[in-house]
Scaffold this active site. Sequence first.
Site, short mmCIF file in Angstrom:
data_model
loop_
_atom_site.label_atom_id
_atom_site.label_comp_id
_atom_site.label_asym_id
_atom_site.label_seq_id
_atom_site.Cartn_x
_atom_site.Cartn_y
_atom_site.Cartn_z
N LYS A 94 5.33 -11.50 16.31
CA LYS A 94 5.25 -10.27 17.11
C LYS A 94 4.42 -9.20 16.39
O LYS A 94 4.27 -9.26 15.17
CB LYS A 94 6.67 -9.74 17.42
CG LYS A 94 7.56 -9.51 16.20
CD LYS A 94 7.30 -8.20 15.51
CE LYS A 94 8.05 -8.06 14.25
NZ LYS A 94 7.63 -6.89 13.44
N ASP A 176 6.30 -2.33 15.29
CA ASP A 176 6.92 -3.14 14.24
C ASP A 176 8.32 -3.59 14.62
O ASP A 176 8.65 -4.77 14.54
CB ASP A 176 6.97 -2.35 12.93
CG ASP A 176 7.63 -3.15 11.81
OD1 ASP A 176 7.29 -4.35 11.66
OD2 ASP A 176 8.48 -2.59 11.10
#
Length: 365
Positions: A94, A176
């Site tokens: 991701k 993040d």
Amino acid sequence: MDRVAIGIIGCGNISGAYLKAAQGFPVLDIRAVADAMPQAAEARAAEFGLKATGVDELLADPAIEIVLNLTVPKAHVEVGLRAVEAGKHVYSEKPLGIALADARRLVERAKQKGVRVGCAPDTFLGGSHQTARRLVDEGAIGQPVGGTATFMCPGHERWHPNPAFYYEEGGGPMLDMGPYYITDLVNLLGPVSRVAGLATTPRREREIASEPKRGERIPVHVPTHVTGLMEFANGAAVQIGMSFDVAGHKHVPLELYGTEGTLIVPDPNYFGGQIQEMKKGGEWTDVATHMPYADGNYRSIGLADMAHAIRGHRPHRANGDLALHVLEVMEAFGRSSEEGRHIAIESRPERPEALGRNLVDGRLG
């Protein structure tokens, strides 16, 4: 078992977690590792008894079916497109990309080529989160009304040996850490319909407190405190706060509110954790987790599910459409802050199918 051959591109910190967890999923046949820095690939290969190779060589290998893309975020789309053009399925760490338009191009090109895109996080497949999903589906909290999603810390320069990328384009707390929280909320509630947000940058420079660069100062190019609201297609309204500017707080990671009760969901950065429930007019009670994959770090389960799905000709759960939706939502907070308005979310991915309780030896059905 008809195993699926995997090639890994990117041998940084996270690759060790993937390689260790992959050993628990027999469907995954890790064939080779590669990195733009050959010494990084050679070190990982030696650690796990694998073959180190060049990126071009890995992409050209006809035996490799899935490329596990563990490069830095700003390279995710570029490397993903190279894998797709080579006729490989690709599973990315991701976020799927650092810009929605680029990530959409990857997903659309994969569909044209007839290959799959998968993307972390897969922690929503962990036992505690699947148990929470079952409770919501069974009506334990009634009609979902709202909730909160909170990740706040002083910043990763406290501990990371090379933290500058967290403050460059593609970094910041939303890209993040947001994927863990928003993906789990989509697992629990379904897709998001609109977003309102505020994104701020209280400090334009950070001092590194970790070794080996202690005392160095790094510039900040992204918002580091992002807060806002998500309205889900089912009507629930969830507050979110993602920050690298908070010394400490007392919020739990995820709370869900319903007409009949409240559910505390464990940290979505992990696969397990204690669920708590309060019925209307009742007391807090601990909820036992009876689902598998709640007792460790299974940071390859999404990849394994994708491999089983390829062999079983069914959809995989941590898929490109889901990751693209989460990226659209995350990007919308910045747009909302800049434009001073709600941002409608266009994508409507299918809610990932819940995992069954009868998983044995890493076989996902």
